[in-house]
Motif scaffolding. Sequence first.
Motif, short mmCIF file in Angstrom:
data_model
loop_
_atom_site.label_atom_id
_atom_site.label_comp_id
_atom_site.label_asym_id
_atom_site.label_seq_id
_atom_site.Cartn_x
_atom_site.Cartn_y
_atom_site.Cartn_z
N PHE A 160 2.28 -5.55 3.55
CA PHE A 160 3.37 -6.30 2.76
C PHE A 160 4.56 -6.31 3.49
O PHE A 160 4.65 -5.42 4.46
N ASP A 161 5.19 -7.26 3.14
CA ASP A 161 6.79 -7.30 3.64
C ASP A 161 7.68 -6.36 3.14
O ASP A 161 9.03 -6.39 3.52
N GLN A 162 7.37 -5.73 2.01
CA GLN A 162 8.21 -4.67 1.38
C GLN A 162 7.28 -3.70 0.77
O GLN A 162 6.30 -4.12 0.36
N PRO A 163 7.66 -2.47 0.60
CA PRO A 163 6.72 -1.52 -0.24
C PRO A 163 6.38 -2.02 -1.61
O PRO A 163 7.24 -2.28 -2.15
N ILE A 164 5.01 -1.71 -1.93
CA ILE A 164 4.68 -1.94 -3.37
C ILE A 164 4.96 -0.49 -4.17
O ILE A 164 4.28 0.47 -3.68
N ILE A 165 5.66 -0.44 -5.04
CA ILE A 165 5.93 0.98 -5.73
C ILE A 165 4.93 1.00 -7.06
O ILE A 165 4.92 -0.04 -7.90
N ASN A 166 4.35 2.15 -7.25
CA ASN A 166 3.69 2.48 -8.50
C ASN A 166 4.57 2.54 -9.48
O ASN A 166 5.15 3.54 -9.71
N SER A 167 4.43 1.37 -10.52
CA SER A 167 4.97 1.37 -11.64
C SER A 167 3.75 1.42 -12.77
O SER A 167 2.53 1.51 -12.39
N TYR A 182 -8.39 1.03 0.64
CA TYR A 182 -7.89 2.10 1.49
C TYR A 182 -6.17 1.97 1.65
O TYR A 182 -5.87 1.10 2.51
N PRO A 183 -5.44 2.65 0.79
CA PRO A 183 -3.98 2.51 1.00
C PRO A 183 -3.43 3.20 2.44
O PRO A 183 -3.92 3.94 2.89
N LYS A 184 -2.44 2.42 2.61
CA LYS A 184 -1.63 2.68 3.72
C LYS A 184 -0.28 3.45 3.14
O LYS A 184 0.65 2.56 2.80
N THR A 185 -0.32 4.71 3.08
CA THR A 185 0.93 5.36 2.53
C THR A 185 1.11 6.56 3.22
O THR A 185 0.17 7.27 3.99
N ASP A 186 2.22 7.18 2.89
CA ASP A 186 2.50 8.55 3.57
C ASP A 186 2.12 9.75 2.56
O ASP A 186 2.16 11.03 2.72
N HIS A 187 1.80 9.36 1.39
CA HIS A 187 1.23 10.38 0.37
C HIS A 187 0.19 11.04 0.65
O HIS A 187 -0.90 10.35 0.76
N PRO A 188 0.05 12.35 1.02
CA PRO A 188 -1.09 13.08 1.61
C PRO A 188 -2.55 13.16 0.50
O PRO A 188 -3.63 13.24 1.09
N ASN A 189 -2.25 12.93 -0.76
CA ASN A 189 -3.25 13.07 -1.51
C ASN A 189 -3.83 11.83 -2.15
O ASN A 189 -4.70 11.78 -2.80
N ALA A 190 -3.25 10.57 -1.34
CA ALA A 190 -4.03 9.30 -1.67
C ALA A 190 -5.39 9.17 -1.26
O ALA A 190 -5.62 9.74 -0.08
N PRO A 192 1.63 8.68 -6.63
CA PRO A 192 2.20 9.21 -7.72
C PRO A 192 3.10 8.13 -8.25
O PRO A 192 3.60 7.22 -7.73
N PRO A 193 3.62 8.22 -9.56
CA PRO A 193 4.72 7.29 -10.25
C PRO A 193 5.79 7.35 -9.29
O PRO A 193 6.49 8.25 -8.81
N GLY A 194 6.28 6.00 -8.97
CA GLY A 194 7.64 5.94 -8.03
C GLY A 194 7.15 5.87 -6.54
O GLY A 194 7.97 5.46 -5.63
N GLY A 195 5.70 6.59 -6.42
CA GLY A 195 5.30 6.37 -4.75
C GLY A 195 5.13 4.97 -4.30
O GLY A 195 5.15 3.94 -5.26
N SER A 196 4.67 4.87 -3.21
CA SER A 196 4.56 3.57 -2.72
C SER A 196 3.54 3.34 -1.37
O SER A 196 3.21 4.57 -1.03
N ILE A 197 3.21 2.25 -1.50
CA ILE A 197 2.29 1.78 -0.18
C ILE A 197 2.81 0.83 0.54
O ILE A 197 3.46 -0.12 -0.03
N THR A 198 2.58 0.59 1.88
CA THR A 198 3.04 -0.41 2.82
C THR A 198 1.80 -1.47 2.73
O THR A 198 2.29 -2.58 3.43
N GLY A 199 0.82 -1.33 2.43
CA GLY A 199 -0.36 -2.09 2.71
C GLY A 199 -1.76 -1.58 2.51
O GLY A 199 -1.75 -0.36 1.94
N PHE A 200 -2.87 -2.23 2.62
CA PHE A 200 -4.22 -1.65 2.68
C PHE A 200 -5.02 -2.06 3.48
O PHE A 200 -5.00 -3.21 4.02
N PHE A 201 -6.14 -1.43 3.70
CA PHE A 201 -7.44 -2.10 4.42
C PHE A 201 -8.38 -2.33 3.28
O PHE A 201 -8.73 -1.57 2.41
N LEU A 202 -8.87 -3.55 3.36
CA LEU A 202 -9.84 -4.10 2.45
C LEU A 202 -11.35 -4.32 2.89
O LEU A 202 -11.53 -4.75 3.91
#
Length: 549
Positions: free
Chosen positions: A409-416, A441-449, A517-527
């Motif tokens: 994504f061209d900007q992070p997608i925030i979990n709402s 498969y999410p692209k994120t820094d959150h370790p439990n994703a 987590p709520p307020g966390g984000s991803i930058t993309g994903f592998f499908l």
Amino acid sequence: MPDNNQKNDEEFERLLSRLADGSLDQADAEALESLLIDQPERQAAYLETMWLDASLIELGGVDSSAPELNFIRFQQKHAFPFSGLALTAIALVCLFVAVLFVLPLFEQRNQFVEREAVELNQFSKMEETITVNNTQDEFYSEARFIAGHRTVFRGSSSPMLIGSRFRFSEHYMLQEGLIKILFASGAEVILSAPAQFQIIHNEELVVNLGKCSVYAPAGAEGFEVTTPTSQVVDLGTRFSVEVAEDGASSVSVVDGEAEVTPLMKSQKRTLFKGDSAYVSTDLNLREGVEKTQGDAYVASIPDRLVAYEAIQDDLGQAKALSTLTVQRGGLSRIYQRDDFILPGINHFRPQTNVFGIVPANAPPDEYNRFGPMNLLFAAGFINPGGQKDYFEGDFVSGKEGTPGMNIVFDQPIINSPGPDIIIFDAQSIAHSLEGDGFHLYPKTDHPNAHPATFRKYDIDGNSAEAQLMTGCRLTHLSEDIADDGAPLPKFGQSQLINRVPSRLFAIGIDLDDLNIPPGGSITGFFLQDAQDDKDCIDPVVIVGLPPVK
């Protein structure tokens, strides 16, 4: 040899005779229609036949054997099976149009010489409107289908669209999902599948099987739920009712109070908050429930993608995504094109030799490229590769890389609350009504994703909201790749317009399901395709949604 006019006259008489005895099928109806066009004498004969059979028309009710005869064809967004009401409306419109065509032949007979054509037109329209409205008021309740979640009806005589009214006494079978019904008094009912129910009166719901949750606000007191063994009357409350296949019923009050009466019995009991009762097949009322219901009361329909609108082509088919209606945090929100967060694709390894689609009117050398995705439905990579179990390890790009596609994504997608990403699957009408399963498969820094698999679409082949996609051409894989790694097509095999229509299924992805987590984000994903059948997902449009404010 008889000339063509004589043959046509003979064919017209044969079809008119079949119309009179009720044996006209759809093919014959279309043939009769063609013989009526620009033929005032035949139109007059047709009208006389309809008049002679006027006993079939009372308050707009027409025998179900009446044919579909239209002198003017209108583009329709969706085509639905015939139903009694639809045939009624078609026949009435047909009569009205026929009167306009043949009125000069009957002016003397009906002594309307002094009446202006405009007056006749206005009177006919007013009479037609009154008749149709009276028919709807007679057969349709005030109860409306206002929300649903992965809803599948079985055996309904008419398609169930959001906002439509339920017919009195019709047996509705909810095979899958949830529905929410709003009654005229303001009472709201959520039914959970499997459920079989009827609307008997405007403030009475009959549940023969399944679970329902009732919320009756102030002013809706007296709303009734009837089961094969009991009658439950609301006294200002929230309560749930569960009906077993043998007709036994359990009632639990969440708030307020309700009155429970076994059918054919004089005993009656008022239940208060926290109380429950069970009426067995012997019609005896007992305290408590036969089995633990757990959280039987359903307070709301889950957050989900509700509907989408599309820019249409000349045939009324979906060409590009226009708006989305999404329930997030319990509230319905509408997103416009400018609200969408668009992704790009930088890796794609397909499962089959067909790997992309381009619009039917695209230039001959058009093909699918890496880079930003757009909102055109007939333009994108399809049939990505995949596997049954989750992929482990690092994803590899390139021609010999990991099967699937990489989205950024061209900007992070925030979990709402509710769905954060919407994915459209172009599904051929020759394939499953359920849509194609896939892994994300999410692209994120959150370790439990973690990855998740999705198989249930919010809008699928069972949904009246699924639109037909505009025409396209299929692009076929060659041995070559572009400088950026994108696969190149065999141009000679991509010029034929695909003749098998596709419908556009859609699903809302909640990042909660990927353990963001709520307020966390991803930058993309592998499908990846889930490889659960012979078909592969065709993710033609993907958009992210802005966070809920």
